[in-house]
Design a protein around this motif. Structure first.
Motif, PDB file in Angstrom:
ATOM      1  N   ASP A 163       0.998  -1.217   0.017  1.00  0.00           N
ATOM      2  CA  ASP A 163      -0.032  -0.015   0.096  1.00  0.00           C
ATOM      3  C   ASP A 163       0.807   1.167   0.139  1.00  0.00           C
ATOM      4  O   ASP A 163       0.320   2.475  -0.043  1.00  0.00           O
ATOM      5  CB  ASP A 163      -1.014   0.098   1.325  1.00  0.00           C
ATOM      6  N   LEU A 164       2.198   1.131   0.056  1.00  0.00           N
ATOM      7  CA  LEU A 164       3.202   2.207  -0.122  1.00  0.00           C
ATOM      8  C   LEU A 164       3.865   2.294  -1.428  1.00  0.00           C
ATOM      9  O   LEU A 164       4.246   3.471  -1.821  1.00  0.00           O
ATOM     10  CB  LEU A 164       4.113   2.286   1.042  1.00  0.00           C
ATOM     11  N   GLY A 165       4.049   1.466  -2.074  1.00  0.00           N
ATOM     12  CA  GLY A 165       4.946   1.327  -3.013  1.00  0.00           C
ATOM     13  C   GLY A 165       5.164  -0.123  -3.748  1.00  0.00           C
ATOM     14  O   GLY A 165       4.457  -0.955  -3.429  1.00  0.00           O
ATOM     15  N   VAL A 166       5.987  -0.292  -4.563  1.00  0.00           N
ATOM     16  CA  VAL A 166       6.557  -1.608  -5.459  1.00  0.00           C
ATOM     17  C   VAL A 166       7.755  -1.872  -5.019  1.00  0.00           C
ATOM     18  O   VAL A 166       8.663  -1.044  -5.489  1.00  0.00           O
ATOM     19  CB  VAL A 166       6.159  -1.480  -6.750  1.00  0.00           C
ATOM     20  N   LEU A 167       8.157  -3.172  -4.891  1.00  0.00           N
ATOM     21  CA  LEU A 167       9.439  -3.627  -4.551  1.00  0.00           C
ATOM     22  C   LEU A 167       9.637  -4.687  -5.459  1.00  0.00           C
ATOM     23  O   LEU A 167       8.951  -5.314  -5.934  1.00  0.00           O
ATOM     24  CB  LEU A 167       9.733  -4.326  -2.776  1.00  0.00           C
ATOM     25  N   GLU A 168      10.883  -4.580  -6.092  1.00  0.00           N
ATOM     26  CA  GLU A 168      11.272  -5.832  -7.140  1.00  0.00           C
ATOM     27  C   GLU A 168      12.666  -6.380  -6.836  1.00  0.00           C
ATOM     28  O   GLU A 168      13.254  -5.616  -6.351  1.00  0.00           O
ATOM     29  CB  GLU A 168      11.304  -4.988  -8.617  1.00  0.00           C
ATOM     30  N   PRO A 169      12.773  -7.684  -6.920  1.00  0.00           N
ATOM     31  CA  PRO A 169      14.130  -8.258  -6.571  1.00  0.00           C
ATOM     32  C   PRO A 169      15.004  -7.518  -7.744  1.00  0.00           C
ATOM     33  O   PRO A 169      14.934  -7.421  -8.745  1.00  0.00           O
ATOM     34  CB  PRO A 169      14.009  -9.583  -7.044  1.00  0.00           C
TER      35      PRO A 169
ATOM     36  N   VAL B  96      11.344   0.315  -5.879  1.00  0.00           N
ATOM     37  CA  VAL B  96      11.490   0.796  -7.099  1.00  0.00           C
ATOM     38  C   VAL B  96      10.483   1.706  -7.653  1.00  0.00           C
ATOM     39  O   VAL B  96      10.379   2.656  -8.522  1.00  0.00           O
ATOM     40  CB  VAL B  96      11.578  -0.232  -8.588  1.00  0.00           C
ATOM     41  N   GLN B  97       9.193   1.781  -6.732  1.00  0.00           N
ATOM     42  CA  GLN B  97       8.137   2.548  -7.116  1.00  0.00           C
ATOM     43  C   GLN B  97       7.381   3.209  -5.841  1.00  0.00           C
ATOM     44  O   GLN B  97       7.003   2.432  -4.988  1.00  0.00           O
ATOM     45  CB  GLN B  97       7.247   1.854  -8.015  1.00  0.00           C
ATOM     46  N   LEU B  98       6.968   4.244  -5.821  1.00  0.00           N
ATOM     47  CA  LEU B  98       6.197   4.898  -4.691  1.00  0.00           C
ATOM     48  C   LEU B  98       4.968   5.534  -5.059  1.00  0.00           C
ATOM     49  O   LEU B  98       4.806   5.997  -6.222  1.00  0.00           O
ATOM     50  CB  LEU B  98       7.012   6.108  -4.253  1.00  0.00           C
ATOM     51  N   HIS B  99       4.094   4.936  -4.269  1.00  0.00           N
ATOM     52  CA  HIS B  99       2.566   5.363  -4.456  1.00  0.00           C
ATOM     53  C   HIS B  99       2.541   7.081  -4.277  1.00  0.00           C
ATOM     54  O   HIS B  99       3.276   7.477  -3.379  1.00  0.00           O
ATOM     55  CB  HIS B  99       1.497   4.762  -3.782  1.00  0.00           C
TER      56      HIS B  99
ATOM     57  N   ALA C 125      10.331   5.457  -9.200  1.00  0.00           N
ATOM     58  CA  ALA C 125       9.222   6.274 -10.128  1.00  0.00           C
ATOM     59  C   ALA C 125       7.990   6.384  -9.066  1.00  0.00           C
ATOM     60  O   ALA C 125       7.844   5.802  -8.064  1.00  0.00           O
ATOM     61  CB  ALA C 125       8.974   5.024 -11.058  1.00  0.00           C
ATOM     62  N   VAL C 126       7.250   7.226  -9.439  1.00  0.00           N
ATOM     63  CA  VAL C 126       6.043   7.647  -8.723  1.00  0.00           C
ATOM     64  C   VAL C 126       4.847   6.944  -9.304  1.00  0.00           C
ATOM     65  O   VAL C 126       4.778   6.951 -10.766  1.00  0.00           O
ATOM     66  CB  VAL C 126       5.788   9.040  -8.556  1.00  0.00           C
ATOM     67  N   THR C 127       4.010   6.059  -8.755  1.00  0.00           N
ATOM     68  CA  THR C 127       2.930   5.484  -9.522  1.00  0.00           C
ATOM     69  C   THR C 127       1.986   6.628  -9.913  1.00  0.00           C
ATOM     70  O   THR C 127       1.687   7.398  -9.480  1.00  0.00           O
ATOM     71  CB  THR C 127       2.129   4.779  -8.122  1.00  0.00           C
ATOM     72  N   GLU C 128       1.653   6.183 -11.097  1.00  0.00           N
ATOM     73  CA  GLU C 128       0.725   6.993 -11.999  1.00  0.00           C
ATOM     74  C   GLU C 128      -0.711   6.861 -11.178  1.00  0.00           C
ATOM     75  O   GLU C 128      -1.139   5.637 -10.895  1.00  0.00           O
ATOM     76  CB  GLU C 128       0.333   6.270 -13.360  1.00  0.00           C
TER      77      GLU C 128
END
Lengths: 272, 257
Positions: free
Chosen positions: B196-202, B212-215, B238-241
């Protein structure tokens, strides 16, 4: 040939104290009425086997009917945990519960091996997980390719109990919708009881229908609504509100016990 | 230029809605997705509505190609069976469909996630004397081993994102590079953790999760604070669209059904 009997007589004749019992049904067609009848018969010290204990085993564990539980997912699907299951494992209430847990794939393969009367099933799985150290699986090497696999032991319960939509007067059973692992459970068990929504003169083939011949079943009993609050596709609907209600009710030992006495265990309930 | 939005969609999206929308976007162009109940199911149904009408939904109960109109409460609700292309037994589901890697993407949740995206859904505390007994493995270990890739969906808190799992129920990337290959797993394993805060990738080399991405409205400090290990941060996350009007409207309409 399956004997057509009543639920009360079928349970009385086929399920004994201390048996290993698999009441199967994957979300769909869970044999609640038969499970409740087992409780009213006072059977205890049971080894309960089910992939998803669901509310039925939560109830059976909560009243103290289980000595041991073999399972792969002990949750209230889509709602949360199973509070009686948790209380038994975390606090030993109403008495300690021995557990043996697997993955769904492991349990499914164990039933399939049991139905085939093979000693074990081979699969890819468990490797790398902490389950390896806490359950009954062994590493084996494929004699043909050298691949490292896992063997899971066959499941052969004393009794399998399932619920289906219908049976004919010869005890041939048809179920349709989500078939779970019921056919495997019946064929893996030493004895079997099938409850059905209705007895019909002739089975009408259904798309995806699974037919189990009557001669492979010990007893068939009519139990309309016998899968509630689970469901029998095409006949009854899943009572999702009850699954949510159970989450609240079952948190409290006394509220649970009162509810079970009033709705499941009482003499007047049994007489219905 | 003004974008027309319905009154329902004009209100700002909640963190949970953004998480669902981001998960749904990951299913663009995907053939089949394996889903459990809750947010993953909502995201997959949303993806069919907005991004990918041909997406094949596969539920553990054996329903392949289910087309639910309502969000199911359980993985075995009647509507899934009534709308499925095919319904199979549990042994068939695992042995013929999941094991051989026929399913492209799997959505999984967990009570605990570690830095290599390994998952715990078994116990909090000691196995033999658990503080909290969780439901257990279900289908997750074999799903994560064999589906084409895994997307983990979890709430971002220190309770969930932990330095060390109390129990490894499901292997993500094990102890790092080469772990999955050594275990003979055929799928690529976790490719994203959507919170719910962003996206993590390995990280492609170390297999350690990287932010890698923030909401929208979330900063790096907040995510690191909610993570139980020293979380690596990608260069310029990146910031989530934000959810589009169409996405948000479809999601809210779906939830209200």
């Amino acid at each position: 040939m399956a004997e057509l009997t009543t639920l009360r007589e079928g349970v009385g004749a086929l399920i004994r104290e201390g048996d290993s019992v698999a009441l199967e049904g994957f979300t769909h067609l869970i044999p609640f009425a038969a499970g409740h009848e087992i409780l009213r018969h006072g059977r205890r010290e049971l080894e309960l086997i089910r992939m998803t204990p669901d509310l039925l085993y939560d109830q059976m564990i909560g009243v103290g009917a289980a000595r041991r539980l073999v399972f792969s997912y002990g949750g209230n699907p889509g709602v949360g945990g199973l509070h009686r299951f948790r209380d038994a494992i975390e606090n030993g209430w109403p008495h300690p519960l021995e557990i043996e847990e697997h993955s769904h794939a492991g349990m499914a393969n164990r039933f399939a091996a049991g139905a085939a009367r093979m000693p074990c099933a081979l699969m890819r799985g468990y490797l790398g997980t902490d389950l390896m150290a806490h359950t009954r699986v062994e590493r084996v090497t494929c004699p043909f390719t050298g691949e490292e696999l896992v063997a899971v032991p066959a499941l052969n319960p004393d009794v399998a109990v399932i619920h289906a939509q219908e049976a004919d007067r010869l005890g041939n059973v048809q179920l349709w919708g989500i078939p779970g692992v019921q056919k495997e459970a019946v064929l893996a068990a030493e004895r079997s009881l099938v409850t059905v929504e209705r007895i019909v003169d002739e089975l009408e083939p259904k798309p995806g229908g699974v037919v189990i011949p009557g001669w492979a079943i010990d007893a068939v009993a009519e139990a309309p609504g016998g899968s509630r609050p689970s469901y029998s596709l095409g006949i009854t609907d899943r009572d999702n509100d009850f699954y949510r209600f159970w989450d609240k009710l079952s948190r409290d030992r006394d509220a649970f016990t009162d509810w079970m006495n009033e709705n499941i265990l009482g003499e007047e309930v049994a007489a219905r | 230029m003004t974008v027309q939005q319905s009154p329902a969609a004009s209100a700002e999206a909640t963190a949970g809605e953004i998480q669902t929308v981001v998960a749904a976007r990951r299913l663009r162009g995907v053939g089949s997705v394996f889903i459990g109940v809750g947010r993953p199911s909502t995201a997959a149904i949303l993806a069919r509505m907005v991004h990918n009408p041909d997406l094949v939904l596969v539920y553990e109960s054996g329903t392949i190609g289910a087309k639910p109109y309502h969000i199911p409460l359980s993985i075995g609700d009647g509507e899934l069976a009534e709308t499925a292309d095919s319904i199979v037994s549990v042994p068939e589901m695992f042995n013929y469909w999941i094991g051989p890697g026929r399913i492209d993407v799997a959505f999984l949740g967990a009570a605990q996630v570690d830095r290599h995206a390994n998952l715990n859904s078994t116990v909090i505390g000691d196995y033999n004397h658990p503080k909290t007994r969780l439901p257990g493995a279900g289908g997750a270990p074999e799903i994560a081993a064999s589906c084409g890739e895994v997307i983990v969906i979890a709430p971002h808190t220190q309770r969930t994102f932990v330095e060390r799992l109390h129990f490894c129920t499901t292997v993500g990337h094990g102890d790092g590079p080469g772990a999955r290959e050594r275990l003979g797993f055929r799928g690529a394993g976790p490719t994203a953790v959507i919170t719910d805060l962003g996206v993590l990738e390995p990280d492609p080399e170390s297999k350690e999760l990287v932010l890698v991405q923030l909401h929208p409205g979330v900063d790096v400090g907040q995510v690191r604070e909610a993570t139980g290990w020293d979380l690596r941060v990608g260069e310029a996350p990146a910031v989530t669209e934000p959810p589009t009007g169409e996405e948000l409207e479809a999601l809210r309409e779906l939830v209200s059904r």
